[in-house]
Design a protein around this motif. Structure first.
Motif, short mmCIF file in Angstrom:
data_model
loop_
_atom_site.label_atom_id
_atom_site.label_comp_id
_atom_site.label_asym_id
_atom_site.label_seq_id
_atom_site.Cartn_x
_atom_site.Cartn_y
_atom_site.Cartn_z
N SER A 47 0.09 75.85 40.55
CA SER A 47 -0.72 75.56 41.97
C SER A 47 0.52 75.71 42.37
CB SER A 47 -0.62 73.67 41.28
OG SER A 47 -0.37 73.18 40.20
N ILE A 48 1.67 76.31 42.80
CA ILE A 48 1.39 75.91 43.71
C ILE A 48 2.98 77.95 43.63
CG2 ILE A 48 4.10 76.31 45.72
CD1 ILE A 48 3.39 73.07 45.44
N SER A 49 2.15 78.67 44.34
CA SER A 49 2.74 80.25 44.21
C SER A 49 3.30 80.34 45.24
CB SER A 49 1.95 81.29 44.07
OG SER A 49 2.20 82.75 43.19
N LEU A 50 4.91 80.34 45.56
CA LEU A 50 5.52 80.94 47.29
C LEU A 50 6.24 82.07 46.63
CD1 LEU A 50 6.64 77.35 47.97
CD2 LEU A 50 4.65 78.42 48.77
N VAL A 51 6.06 83.02 47.73
CA VAL A 51 6.50 84.12 47.25
C VAL A 51 7.61 84.10 48.61
CG1 VAL A 51 6.64 86.67 47.12
CG2 VAL A 51 4.93 84.69 46.30
N ALA A 52 8.73 85.29 48.95
CA ALA A 52 9.63 85.31 49.87
C ALA A 52 9.33 87.13 49.68
CB ALA A 52 11.64 84.73 49.24
N ARG A 53 10.05 87.90 51.25
CA ARG A 53 9.53 88.97 50.96
C ARG A 53 10.52 89.14 52.32
NH1 ARG A 53 5.65 91.91 48.74
NH2 ARG A 53 3.36 90.64 47.56
N ASN A 54 11.20 90.62 51.86
CA ASN A 54 12.52 91.06 52.74
C ASN A 54 11.54 91.99 54.21
OD1 ASN A 54 11.63 93.60 52.15
ND2 ASN A 54 13.64 93.94 51.13
N GLY A 55 11.75 91.98 55.35
CA GLY A 55 11.37 93.43 56.30
C GLY A 55 10.57 93.89 55.54
N ASP A 56 10.66 94.53 54.55
CA ASP A 56 10.28 96.12 54.21
C ASP A 56 8.88 95.26 53.39
OD1 ASP A 56 11.75 97.71 55.51
OD2 ASP A 56 13.38 97.92 54.26
N GLY A 57 9.02 94.53 52.81
CA GLY A 57 7.34 93.95 52.14
C GLY A 57 8.00 93.60 50.63
N LYS A 58 9.04 93.76 50.55
CA LYS A 58 9.65 94.12 48.75
C LYS A 58 9.82 92.32 48.45
CE LYS A 58 13.42 94.86 45.63
NZ LYS A 58 14.95 95.45 46.33
N VAL A 59 9.25 92.22 47.31
CA VAL A 59 9.38 90.16 46.85
C VAL A 59 11.29 90.24 46.72
CG1 VAL A 59 9.14 88.72 44.94
CG2 VAL A 59 6.98 90.42 46.08
N ILE A 60 11.40 89.34 47.11
CA ILE A 60 12.83 88.93 46.92
C ILE A 60 13.25 87.41 46.45
CG2 ILE A 60 13.67 90.85 48.61
CD1 ILE A 60 14.50 87.70 49.94
N GLY A 61 11.61 87.04 45.83
CA GLY A 61 11.79 85.27 45.55
C GLY A 61 10.59 85.15 45.33
N VAL A 62 10.77 84.34 44.75
CA VAL A 62 9.83 83.61 44.10
C VAL A 62 9.64 81.65 43.67
CG1 VAL A 62 7.84 83.68 42.14
CG2 VAL A 62 8.35 85.15 43.22
N LEU A 63 8.49 80.83 43.69
CA LEU A 63 8.50 79.69 43.44
C LEU A 63 7.11 79.69 42.66
CD1 LEU A 63 10.34 76.29 44.83
CD2 LEU A 63 8.08 76.82 43.68
N PHE A 64 7.51 79.15 41.88
CA PHE A 64 6.06 78.57 40.95
C PHE A 64 5.88 76.63 40.86
CE2 PHE A 64 4.89 82.78 38.64
CZ PHE A 64 4.42 83.27 40.29
N GLY A 65 4.81 76.60 40.77
CA GLY A 65 4.95 75.01 40.32
C GLY A 65 3.79 74.57 39.92
N VAL A 66 3.77 73.62 39.15
CA VAL A 66 2.39 72.31 39.08
C VAL A 66 2.64 71.04 39.79
CG1 VAL A 66 1.02 71.21 37.28
CG2 VAL A 66 2.65 73.25 37.25
N THR A 67 1.84 70.71 40.65
CA THR A 67 1.80 69.70 40.87
C THR A 67 0.28 68.68 41.40
OG1 THR A 67 2.07 68.55 43.17
CG2 THR A 67 1.01 70.23 43.69
N ASP A 68 0.19 67.91 41.69
CA ASP A 68 -0.52 66.63 41.60
C ASP A 68 -1.04 66.79 43.01
OD1 ASP A 68 1.28 64.98 42.18
OD2 ASP A 68 -0.13 63.13 40.62
N PHE A 69 0.25 67.15 43.93
CA PHE A 69 0.08 66.41 45.87
C PHE A 69 -0.02 65.08 45.91
CE2 PHE A 69 -1.72 70.86 44.87
CZ PHE A 69 -1.56 71.77 45.83
N ALA A 70 0.06 64.34 45.49
CA ALA A 70 0.47 63.04 44.77
C ALA A 70 1.75 62.26 45.08
CB ALA A 70 -0.47 62.10 45.07
N TYR A 71 2.14 62.69 43.75
CA TYR A 71 3.12 61.92 43.52
C TYR A 71 4.34 63.02 42.48
CZ TYR A 71 0.69 57.67 43.11
OH TYR A 71 -0.26 56.78 43.43
#
Length: 146
Positions: A47-71
């Motif tokens: 449900s949540i897919s966040l990607v951190a990239r450096n100034g060159d566009g390289k993936v340097i961090g990832v967070l995946f999460g499952v949520t109901d967007f309420a609780y």
């Protein structure tokens, strides 16, 4: 541009995520059984897919999460490239995920932490929970993505 780090909601391909896993300590959290097939499902459906990239566009961090967007928000994956640890990337990913899910006044966050990551999560204000139940009957052959 190396110092610029951006975080955005973005879907990675299975190949991009597997490449990222090689540069983090997350690479040993998955079972070997049907690894690539299951990673493809993960990156497509979480449900949540966040990607951190450096100034060159390289993936340097990832967070995946499952949520109901309420609780609640269950963080399934949070990793930072070994070359970028200690720079606040993980903290920023967690903050962004919590905001995306609905904010700290509404959303409870749960996760399973690698023992080495416990101090990081404690710095964020998280505490160990006793009330979590588990049902796990999957095949699990340990390996590390390399």
């Amino acid at each position: 541009m190396e110092h610029e780090i951006t975080i955005a909601s973005e879907r990675l391909s299975a190949e991009e995520y597997i490449d990222f896993l090689k540069r983090t300590d997350l690479g040993s959290q998955y079972p070997k059984e049907r690894f690539e097939e299951r990673i493809a499902k993960l990156v497509k459906n979480v449900s949540i897919s966040l990607v951190a990239r450096n100034g060159d566009g390289k993936v340097i961090g990832v967070l995946f999460g499952v949520t109901d967007f309420a609780y609640w928000l269950y963080v399934t994956d949070l990793g930072v490239d070994r070359g970028y640890t200690g720079r606040g990337v993980g903290r920023r990913l967690m903050k962004t995920a919590l905001e995306t899910a609905g904010g700290e006044k509404d959303i409870a966050v749960y996760l399973i932490a690698n023992e080495n990551a416990v101090p990081f999560y404690e710095k964020l204000g998280m505490v160990r929970a006793d009330e979590v139940m588990k049902y796990n009957h999957i095949e699990w052959t340990e390996f590390t993505v390399e």
